[in-house]
Design an enzyme around this catalytic site. Sequence first.
Site, PDB file in Angstrom:
ATOM      1  N   CYS A 149       0.765  -1.095   0.015  1.00 28.47           N
ATOM      2  CA  CYS A 149      -0.196  -0.027   0.071  1.00 28.47           C
ATOM      3  C   CYS A 149       0.875   1.274  -0.120  1.00 28.47           C
ATOM      4  O   CYS A 149       0.531   2.335  -0.608  1.00 28.47           O
ATOM      5  CB  CYS A 149      -1.047   0.087   1.292  1.00 28.47           C
TER       6      CYS A 149
HETATM    7  C1  BEZ Z   1       0.784  -4.626   1.793  1.00 32.27           C
HETATM    8  O1  BEZ Z   1       0.268  -3.546   1.579  1.00 32.27           O
HETATM    9  O2  BEZ Z   1       1.858  -5.235   1.759  1.00 32.27           O
HETATM   10  C2  BEZ Z   1      -0.619  -5.727   2.342  1.00 32.27           C
HETATM   11  C3  BEZ Z   1      -1.497  -5.084   3.124  1.00 32.27           C
HETATM   12  C4  BEZ Z   1      -2.772  -5.930   3.664  1.00 32.27           C
HETATM   13  C5  BEZ Z   1      -2.275  -7.424   3.199  1.00 32.27           C
HETATM   14  C6  BEZ Z   1      -1.348  -8.012   2.676  1.00 32.27           C
HETATM   15  C7  BEZ Z   1      -0.555  -6.879   2.065  1.00 32.27           C
END
Ligand code: BEZ
Length: 225
Positions: free
Chosen positions: A50
């Site tokens: 994210c």
């Molecule tokens: C991420 O942004 O890396 C992420 C967020 C939630 C679940 C899995 C990955």
Amino acid sequence: MSGQQSTLRLGSTAPDFEAETSNGKISFHEYIGDSWAILFSHPDDFTPVCTTELGAFAKLEPEFTKRNVKLIGLSANNTDSHKAWIKDIDEVSGSKLSFPIVSDPERKVAHAYDMIDYQDATNVDDKGVQFTIRSVFIIDPKKKIRLILAYPASTGRNTAEVLRVVDSLQLGDKHRITTPINWVPGDDVIVHPSVSNEEAKTLFPKFRIIKPYLRLSPLDATNDN
Ligand code: BEZ
């Protein structure tokens, strides 16, 4: 707006909502105004994928602005969290994130936009309640949904692809054309099937017939009259 998952389709009116964001309270349709909008959700603040995504959208924002497109993010985190995380995003990405991120801890907007995940058991908050997935909605100035994407938590999106679809949609609204596989601005476009060959001679003087149903043409300044 109910707490039920809604069924949104291309051409649906984007549900309006009021919400707190990292830039204060907004009324969504008012925020869009006469612009296009990209509403995109992410699973959780302070997570790796994210962080890269929000930084990339922030860095590409001038290109969206040039096309009269406003960006707006969303997650189930609160505003304090968004504000603290934006500092990290800017530090990591060299961005200056200025678009609002909706704070939707109760998942009201997430439900209205069908952004909830049933697939990834790890994509939940500390109470086991599902986070949002990586949804993208392109919304036009009439507030109609023109594109819906849903990516899993594991996979970051492609900002260039989102921009490419904006270009295709805006061009198709202006000219009687569609765009082929892997099209990018400057490539030949497809003459819309509703255009007869007679009309095409005037509208697209350089068009060529590959098959009766596949006619290609460059699109340049001469098409703007
Ligand atoms: C991420 O942004 O890396 C992420 C967020 C939630 C679940 C899995 C990955």
